[in-house]
Design a protein around this motif. Sequence first.
Motif, short mmCIF file in Angstrom:
data_model
loop_
_atom_site.label_atom_id
_atom_site.label_comp_id
_atom_site.label_asym_id
_atom_site.label_seq_id
_atom_site.Cartn_x
_atom_site.Cartn_y
_atom_site.Cartn_z
N SER A 75 0.84 -1.28 -0.05
CA SER A 75 0.16 0.06 0.06
C SER A 75 0.76 1.16 0.03
O SER A 75 1.88 1.24 0.76
CB SER A 75 -0.91 0.02 1.11
N GLU A 76 0.26 2.30 -0.48
CA GLU A 76 1.05 3.59 -0.84
C GLU A 76 1.10 4.01 0.70
O GLU A 76 -0.12 4.01 1.43
CB GLU A 76 0.26 4.27 -1.64
N GLY A 77 2.06 4.85 1.11
CA GLY A 77 2.09 5.44 2.17
C GLY A 77 2.50 4.68 3.51
O GLY A 77 2.21 4.94 4.58
N ARG A 78 2.72 3.47 3.30
CA ARG A 78 3.01 2.59 4.39
C ARG A 78 4.29 2.00 4.17
O ARG A 78 4.94 1.71 3.14
CB ARG A 78 2.21 1.22 4.30
N THR A 79 4.90 2.06 5.49
CA THR A 79 6.50 1.60 5.40
C THR A 79 6.84 0.51 5.95
O THR A 79 5.95 0.09 7.11
CB THR A 79 7.31 2.96 6.25
N ALA A 80 7.47 -0.42 5.46
CA ALA A 80 7.59 -1.68 6.00
C ALA A 80 8.87 -1.71 6.82
O ALA A 80 9.97 -1.53 6.32
CB ALA A 80 7.89 -2.73 4.91
N HIS A 81 8.80 -1.92 8.14
CA HIS A 81 10.13 -1.99 8.73
C HIS A 81 10.59 -3.29 8.98
O HIS A 81 11.91 -3.66 9.31
CB HIS A 81 9.67 -1.33 10.23
N ARG A 82 9.81 -4.43 8.63
CA ARG A 82 10.32 -5.87 8.72
C ARG A 82 9.44 -6.65 7.94
O ARG A 82 8.44 -6.78 8.26
CB ARG A 82 10.66 -6.20 10.54
N VAL A 83 10.04 -7.34 7.05
CA VAL A 83 9.33 -8.43 6.27
C VAL A 83 9.79 -9.62 6.39
O VAL A 83 10.89 -9.91 5.73
CB VAL A 83 8.81 -7.96 4.90
N GLU A 84 9.24 -10.48 7.22
CA GLU A 84 10.23 -11.88 7.40
C GLU A 84 9.07 -12.85 6.69
O GLU A 84 9.72 -14.03 6.69
CB GLU A 84 10.30 -12.16 8.76
N ARG A 85 7.85 -12.80 6.52
CA ARG A 85 7.13 -13.75 5.97
C ARG A 85 7.42 -13.99 4.41
O ARG A 85 7.64 -12.81 3.83
CB ARG A 85 5.39 -13.52 6.33
N ALA A 86 7.27 -14.94 3.93
CA ALA A 86 7.81 -15.08 2.27
C ALA A 86 6.55 -14.81 1.64
O ALA A 86 5.48 -15.39 1.98
CB ALA A 86 8.24 -16.75 2.19
N TYR A 87 6.50 -14.18 0.67
CA TYR A 87 5.57 -13.66 -0.26
C TYR A 87 6.04 -14.01 -1.79
O TYR A 87 7.27 -14.30 -1.85
CB TYR A 87 5.20 -12.22 -0.43
N GLY A 88 5.14 -14.33 -2.47
CA GLY A 88 5.33 -14.37 -4.18
C GLY A 88 4.71 -15.94 -4.61
O GLY A 88 3.74 -16.37 -4.08
N THR A 89 5.40 -16.21 -5.70
CA THR A 89 4.93 -17.45 -6.00
C THR A 89 5.59 -18.72 -5.81
O THR A 89 6.79 -18.66 -5.22
CB THR A 89 4.85 -17.35 -7.76
N PHE A 90 4.95 -19.74 -6.04
CA PHE A 90 5.60 -21.13 -5.55
C PHE A 90 5.23 -22.04 -6.48
O PHE A 90 3.93 -22.07 -7.04
CB PHE A 90 5.07 -21.59 -4.17
N SER A 91 6.14 -23.31 -6.99
CA SER A 91 5.78 -24.09 -7.81
C SER A 91 6.57 -25.28 -7.41
O SER A 91 7.60 -25.28 -6.93
CB SER A 91 6.01 -23.70 -9.24
#
Length: 153
Positions: free
Chosen positions: A78-94
């Motif tokens: 989201s715009e205007g939102r700062t991520a201070h820590r991103v530990e969970r995995a996101y994206g595609t998986f196959s």
Amino acid sequence: MMRFDPFREIEELSQRMDRVFGATTNTPARFAPNVDIHEDDQGLEIGLDLPGVDPANIQVEAENNTLTVQAERKYDRSEGRTAHRVERAYGTFSRTFSVPAKYDLSKLEATYTNGTLSLRLPRSEASLKRTIEVKAVTNVSKPAIEAAATNQA
């Protein structure tokens, strides 16, 4: 005493660099959920941890003794939102699994409960253990062989 993890430091540095430079890559990130595979007399069960994945973003395909699972966990940027820590995995998986012929891919069942995708493959009918009845045959008559006597002069 604090334990030093160089890989964690590299990962955090990479995330910081992505935030600074905007992370404008078009290639989505990949994640690899944990998988458990169990077998019993009835068949094979494969469990994949996919918490936070919308079931509509899960695709399961079975063909030629190969089972493929594809999923996507989307990250909300989201715009205007700062991520201070991103530990969970996101994206595609196959992930692709080779399935022995003793399992029937045409009867594959897939359920998604509490973030776990469960795939159940029953044994094929041909691979199930069966007891074959042995029939006793009595009074077997042997065919008579008739030989005609021929006179040769």
